[in-house]
Structure formats: structure tokens, C-alpha cells
Design a protein around this motif. Structure first.
Motif, PDB file in Angstrom:
ATOM      1  N   CYS A 253       0.836  -1.215   0.000  1.00 36.47           N
ATOM      2  CA  CYS A 253       0.000   0.000   0.000  1.00 36.47           C
ATOM      3  C   CYS A 253       0.862   1.253   0.000  1.00 36.47           C
ATOM      4  O   CYS A 253       0.505   2.278   0.596  1.00 36.47           O
ATOM      5  N   SER A 254       2.044   1.176  -0.652  1.00 39.67           N
ATOM      6  CA  SER A 254       2.875   2.380  -0.763  1.00 39.67           C
ATOM      7  C   SER A 254       2.143   3.443  -1.590  1.00 39.67           C
ATOM      8  O   SER A 254       2.383   4.639  -1.431  1.00 39.67           O
ATOM      9  N   ALA A 255       1.269   2.985  -2.486  1.00 39.13           N
ATOM     10  CA  ALA A 255       0.279   3.861  -3.124  1.00 39.13           C
ATOM     11  C   ALA A 255      -1.068   3.470  -2.511  1.00 39.13           C
ATOM     12  O   ALA A 255      -1.413   2.291  -2.467  1.00 39.13           O
ATOM     13  N   TYR A 256      -1.795   4.452  -2.004  1.00 38.50           N
ATOM     14  CA  TYR A 256      -2.989   4.152  -1.204  1.00 38.50           C
ATOM     15  C   TYR A 256      -4.024   3.349  -2.013  1.00 38.50           C
ATOM     16  O   TYR A 256      -4.109   3.443  -3.225  1.00 38.50           O
ATOM     17  N   LYS A 279       8.714  10.393   5.074  1.00 35.12           N
ATOM     18  CA  LYS A 279       7.388   9.957   5.514  1.00 35.12           C
ATOM     19  C   LYS A 279       6.415  11.128   5.576  1.00 35.12           C
ATOM     20  O   LYS A 279       5.268  11.030   5.133  1.00 35.12           O
ATOM     21  N   THR A 280       6.901  12.238   6.135  1.00 37.35           N
ATOM     22  CA  THR A 280       6.042  13.422   6.247  1.00 37.35           C
ATOM     23  C   THR A 280       5.621  13.919   4.875  1.00 37.35           C
ATOM     24  O   THR A 280       4.439  14.185   4.624  1.00 37.35           O
ATOM     25  N   SER A 281       6.605  14.025   3.963  1.00 32.00           N
ATOM     26  CA  SER A 281       6.322  14.519   2.614  1.00 32.00           C
ATOM     27  C   SER A 281       5.340  13.610   1.869  1.00 32.00           C
ATOM     28  O   SER A 281       4.384  14.071   1.248  1.00 32.00           O
ATOM     29  N   LYS A 282       5.579  12.287   1.963  1.00 30.85           N
ATOM     30  CA  LYS A 282       4.720  11.336   1.250  1.00 30.85           C
ATOM     31  C   LYS A 282       3.302  11.322   1.814  1.00 30.85           C
ATOM     32  O   LYS A 282       2.320  11.221   1.059  1.00 30.85           O
ATOM     33  N   LEU A 283       3.178  11.438   3.146  1.00 26.17           N
ATOM     34  CA  LEU A 283       1.842  11.433   3.744  1.00 26.17           C
ATOM     35  C   LEU A 283       1.056  12.677   3.328  1.00 26.17           C
ATOM     36  O   LEU A 283      -0.133  12.594   2.978  1.00 26.17           O
ATOM     37  N   ILE A 284       1.716  13.830   3.335  1.00 32.51           N
ATOM     38  CA  ILE A 284       1.050  15.082   2.931  1.00 32.51           C
ATOM     39  C   ILE A 284       0.586  14.991   1.481  1.00 32.51           C
ATOM     40  O   ILE A 284      -0.556  15.345   1.147  1.00 32.51           O
ATOM     41  N   ASP A 285       1.481  14.483   0.603  1.00 35.93           N
ATOM     42  CA  ASP A 285       1.121  14.350  -0.815  1.00 35.93           C
ATOM     43  C   ASP A 285      -0.049  13.375  -1.001  1.00 35.93           C
ATOM     44  O   ASP A 285      -0.939  13.602  -1.826  1.00 35.93           O
ATOM     45  N   THR A 286      -0.043  12.298  -0.214  1.00 35.69           N
ATOM     46  CA  THR A 286      -1.118  11.295  -0.329  1.00 35.69           C
ATOM     47  C   THR A 286      -2.459  11.871   0.109  1.00 35.69           C
ATOM     48  O   THR A 286      -3.486  11.677  -0.562  1.00 35.69           O
ATOM     49  N   ILE A 287      -2.477  12.585   1.239  1.00 37.28           N
ATOM     50  CA  ILE A 287      -3.728  13.199   1.713  1.00 37.28           C
ATOM     51  C   ILE A 287      -4.242  14.223   0.702  1.00 37.28           C
ATOM     52  O   ILE A 287      -5.452  14.302   0.439  1.00 37.28           O
ATOM     53  N   HIS A 288      -3.305  14.975   0.132  1.00 34.16           N
ATOM     54  CA  HIS A 288      -3.693  15.951  -0.892  1.00 34.16           C
ATOM     55  C   HIS A 288      -4.340  15.253  -2.082  1.00 34.16           C
ATOM     56  O   HIS A 288      -5.389  15.687  -2.595  1.00 34.16           O
ATOM     57  N   GLU A 289      -3.727  14.157  -2.531  1.00 33.39           N
ATOM     58  CA  GLU A 289      -4.264  13.414  -3.674  1.00 33.39           C
ATOM     59  C   GLU A 289      -5.640  12.833  -3.354  1.00 33.39           C
ATOM     60  O   GLU A 289      -6.549  12.853  -4.201  1.00 33.39           O
ATOM     61  N   ILE A 290      -5.794  12.315  -2.123  1.00 33.79           N
ATOM     62  CA  ILE A 290      -7.102  11.773  -1.709  1.00 33.79           C
ATOM     63  C   ILE A 290      -8.173  12.851  -1.767  1.00 33.79           C
ATOM     64  O   ILE A 290      -9.299  12.611  -2.248  1.00 33.79           O
ATOM     65  N   CYS A 291      -7.826  14.047  -1.325  1.00 33.04           N
ATOM     66  CA  CYS A 291      -8.783  15.167  -1.343  1.00 33.04           C
ATOM     67  C   CYS A 291      -9.187  15.523  -2.770  1.00 33.04           C
ATOM     68  O   CYS A 291     -10.376  15.708  -3.071  1.00 33.04           O
ATOM     69  N   GLU A 292      -8.207  15.616  -3.655  1.00 34.52           N
ATOM     70  CA  GLU A 292      -8.478  15.990  -5.034  1.00 34.52           C
ATOM     71  C   GLU A 292      -9.335  14.917  -5.727  1.00 34.52           C
ATOM     72  O   GLU A 292     -10.286  15.243  -6.446  1.00 34.52           O
ATOM     73  N   LYS A 293      -8.984  13.657  -5.520  1.00 32.25           N
ATOM     74  CA  LYS A 293      -9.751  12.574  -6.131  1.00 32.25           C
ATOM     75  C   LYS A 293     -11.188  12.551  -5.597  1.00 32.25           C
ATOM     76  O   LYS A 293     -12.138  12.247  -6.339  1.00 32.25           O
ATOM     77  N   HIS A 294     -11.330  12.862  -4.305  1.00 29.65           N
ATOM     78  CA  HIS A 294     -12.663  12.858  -3.706  1.00 29.65           C
ATOM     79  C   HIS A 294     -13.545  13.946  -4.324  1.00 29.65           C
ATOM     80  O   HIS A 294     -14.733  13.721  -4.601  1.00 29.65           O
ATOM     81  N   ILE A 295     -12.940  15.117  -4.557  1.00 27.04           N
ATOM     82  CA  ILE A 295     -13.703  16.220  -5.186  1.00 27.04           C
ATOM     83  C   ILE A 295     -14.102  15.829  -6.600  1.00 27.04           C
ATOM     84  O   ILE A 295     -15.229  16.086  -7.058  1.00 27.04           O
TER      85      ILE A 295
END
Length: 441
Positions: A253-256, A279-295
Motif C-alpha cells: 500500500c505504498s500507493a494508497y 514519511k512526512t512529505s509522502k503522507l502530505i502528498d497522499t492526503i492531498h491526492e485523496i482530497c483531489e480525487k474525492h472532489i
């Protein structure tokens, strides 16, 4: 005069003087005795006149020899001085040449040392700068996250939860108004809820800081997601594996990844090999991507949400039933194993007691290692009591009568004396613990 013997004087002088005598004698002999017979030579030597002439010749020869010797000595000294001067000149030239060569080498070595020193100082300065930066980062991590060597699973979880909150509190670049609410102390909920105001999105966050997630972790995430979805607390749920990119049932799950049964449930894993910055950078980018995909995906209808919720509930119930059946089967197998162990224990105890009884009755118990008797008190005590009772009957001995208070004073020592009882050391320890009532039928 015996010519066969050497003159005493010749024997007394050193080798150099002997050579002088030989050469001087040869010169005189050639001068006065050349072409003469032995008789003429003897006659000549017998004449005083000739002897005086001979002494004169000897004196002349000595003088000439000394003059020659001094002349040769002078020449030798001059030659020695000349050679010494040449030698000194050559040595001075060689020393000067070597000194110049050494001086050049020294200068080259000095320059090389300076270059190495400057290079080392540059490297040292670079290392110092790196160390200082790392120390600053470590201090920052300690301030933000506390210690990183944890004594138990709870401390690991608290560390990861605090890390998540710290990231949000410092500000997310894609949503500076984002907030993180800690819900770890609330039963039936996740570790926290991430509220992303810009996206009007609420994400339940479940953080797991473990080497590997087990079935219980996945089931707990399902339950917490179900509870928060039913109570309309969140729109999505996110399970983060802090120290392993592989999650049970989801693989890497390195890609969510979204759950197959409910797309609102998301799984994401971070490798243990990542640094904290990564870890910090990847988590921030992942949450951002989740938000964009959700919209982009748009909001689901109420009916779709209800369908997904029913599917989630059914899946959770199936997991419960699966766990119950597993534990029942495990309990059945465990009880069977325990029953076999109980029977084996009874058989072993019976055989052990029989062996102790044989050793006691045969008297061979005295021969075995006394350390083996430490745990045999419960076996030997009944046999000792039976023995004492038998001897009391045979010898018609009774216990000391009880006094008014019901106590039997000094009854143990009196009984030993009356029965003339001989006890081994291990028997004495058991006997001292006996109660008088145990010897009465």
C-alpha cells in the motif's frame, strides 16, 4: 763470532727497526764486502780501521735514511692533507646537494601537508555542518515526537498519533485551515479526525505503528469506520501503517488503496526505510491526492451510502462469525489437549508415588541424592504418619495428655523418647511440622 745466531739487538727491536737493520746491513755489505771472499770479509772486519770506516758509513747511511724518512713523511703529510681537502670538499658539496634536495622535498611535503590540512578542514567543516543539521533535526523530532525507542505497543501508537497531529498543526500547504482532532480516548472511534475545510472533507485516521498489522487491527479499523460512518462523523476513513508498506489483506500500500467493499475506507503504508522527512512529505502528498480525487468523484447519493453501509455491516458480521467459529474450534482442541495432559499427569504421579513408597519401605530412600527429597514431603508425610501410628500401637504409647487449654506440651520430643524413634534429617523436618491431631485415629 757465530754467524748462524742472530745478534741480541736484532731480537729486541720491533719489525720496522728490523727492516731498517736489514736494509742498512745490505748497503754496508755491498759497499765494503762486494766481490770479496769470506776470509777477506772476516779479515776486513777484524781491522779497527775498517771498523771505524764501517761506523762512519753506518752513520752516513743513518743520516741519509733519516733524511729520506723525513722527506717521505713530509710528502706523506702533504698528500694526506691534499686528500683530506679533496674529501672535505666532496663531502661538503654532497652535503650541500643533499641539503638542497632535502629542503626541496621538505618544501614539497609542507605544501602537500597544507593541501591535505585544508582539504581535511573543509571536509571536517562539512561534516560538522551535517552533524549540526542532524542534531537540530533530532532535537526538533524529540520536541515534536518525544522518544523513538518505545517499550510497548501503546507508546509506539502514541508516537505515531502525535506525529500526525504535529504535521497538521504546522500547516498543510494545500489546506492551511485544516485541523486534527484527537479521538483516541473515545471508545469505538479511530485515533483522530482530520477536518479539511477547503475540501469540506472529514477523514477518520487510524494510525498503526507496528512491524506487521494483524487481523485484529484490520477488524478494529472496520468497526471504527462503521461507527463513524453511521454517526455521520466522517466522510472517509484512512488506515496508516507507519512502519510497513504492506497491510494485511491489501498487500503493498505504498500507493494508497480503497477497500473493495467500501470505497470510503482507504489503506496506506509507509516503508520503515523512509526517513521522517520522506514519511512526512509522502503522507502530505497522499492526503492531498485523496482530497483531489474525492472532489473529482463527486458526492455519493444517500441511497448509495446506505448500500455501502449495509455491505460494510454485513462484512463486519461475517468477520465476527468467522472469529467466533475459529475460537470455538480452538477452545475444543485446547480442552482435548488439556484432558490428555491431565490423564498423563495422573499416571505419572501414580507411578512416582509407587516408586517413593517402594524406596521408603525397602529403606533404599537413604541411598538416593538428598536434593531429590526436597519436593517429596507430600508423598513421604503420609507414610511417616502411618509408621508412627503403627509403632504407637505396637509399643502401646499414647500422646501426652492435653492440658486445660487443650494443648499438649512438648508432645513431639516426649513421643520420640517413648517410641525411641530414629529419624533421618529429611524426616525430622517433616516431623517438626506434624500436628498432634494427625496421629490420632
Amino acid at each position: 763470532m757465530d754467524l748462524k745466531e742472530l745478534p741480541p739487538l736484532y731480537k729486541q727491536v720491533n719489525d720496522e727497526q728490523k727492516q731498517i737493520i736489514i736494509h742498512l746491513g745490505c748497503g754496508i755489505y755491498k759497499r765494503i764486502c762486494d766481490n770479496k771472499t769470506d776470509e777477506e770479509i772476516i779479515k776486513l772486519l777484524s781491522s779497527n780501521k775498517h771498523v771505524q770506516e764501517l761506523y762512519g758509513d753506518i752513520h752516513t747511511l743513518k743520516k741519509d735514511n733519516n733524511s729520506l724518512k723525513n722527506e717521505k713523511h713530509t710528502e706523506l703529510q702533504e698528500e694526506r692533507k691534499r686528500l683530506q681537502k679533496i674529501h672535505d670538499t666532496e663531502m661538503n658539496e654532497r652535503i650541500e646537494k643533499e641539503r638542497c634536495s632535502n629542503q626541496r622535498e621538505i618544501e614539497l611535503l609542507k605544501k602537500e601537508i597544507v593541501l591535505i590540512k585544508n582539504s581535511c578542514e573543509d571536509k571536517l567543516e562539512s561534516v560538522k555542518n551535517i552533524c549540526e543539521k542532524q542534531e537540530e533535526q533530532i532535537k526538533e523530532y524529540k520536541i515534536l515526537f518525544g522518544k523513538q525507542n518505545h517499550s510497548n505497543t501503546k507508546e509506539k501508537g502514541d508516537y505515531a498519533e502525535k506525529w500526525m497531529k504535529t504535521i497538521v498543526d504546522k500547516g498543510l500547504s494545500f489546506d492551511e485551515e485544516a485541523e486534527y482532532f484527537d479521538t483516541s480516548d473515545k471508545k469505538g472511534s479511530g485515533d483522530g479526525i482530520l477536518h479539511l475545510k477547503k475540501y469540506k472533507l472529514r477523514i477518520m485516521v487510524e494510525m498503526k505503528n507496528k512491524t506487521a498489522l494483524d487481523e485484529h487491527d484490520i477488524q478494529q479499523f472496520n468497526e471504527h469506520s462503521c461507527n463513524d460512518f453511521l454517526s455521520d462523523k466522517v466522510d472517509l476513513s484512512l488506515l496508516i501503517s507507519f512502519n510497513n508498506s504492506h497491510i494485511r489483506g491489501q498487500r503493498c500500500c505504498s500507493a494508497y488503496k480503497h477497500d473493495k467493499n467500501d470505497k470510503r475506507m482507504i489503506y496506506y503504508g509507509l516503508s520503515e526505510n523512509y526517513t521522517m522527512e520522506e514519511k512526512t512529505s509522502k503522507l502530505i502528498d497522499t492526503i492531498h491526492e485523496i482530497c483531489e480525487k474525492h472532489i473529482q468523484s463527486g458526492n455519493e447519493t444517500t441511497n448509495e451510502k446506505q448500500i455501502d453501509m449495509i455491505q460494510l455491516l454485513e462484512s463486519t458480521i461475517k468477520n465476527y462469525m468467522k472469529d467466533i467459529n475459529y475460537h470455538k474450534q480452538h477452545e475444543k482442541e485446547t480442552l482435548k489437549i488439556l484432558e490428555n495432559i491431565r490423564k498423563k499427569l495422573e499416571e505419572t504421579t501414580k507411578e512416582s508415588n509407587s516408586l517413593w513408597k517402594y524406596l521408603w519401605e525397602s529403606g533404599n530412600i537413604k541411598l538416593i541424592d538428598k536434593r531429590l527429597l526436597n519436593n517429596s514431603e507430600g508423598i513421604i508425610k503420609p507414610m511417616l504418619i502411618n509408621r508412627i501410628k503403627t509403632e504407637m500401637k505396637e509399643k502401646m504409647v499414647s500422646l501426652v495428655p492435653a492440658n486445660k487449654s487443650g494443648n499438649r506440651s512438648n508432645w513431639r520430643n516426649r513421643l520420640i523418647e517413648d517410641l525411641k524413634l530414629v529419624l533421618e534429617e529429611y524426616e525430622k523436618k517433616i516431623y517438626q511440622k506434624l500436628k498432634w491431631i494427625e496421629l490420632i485415629d
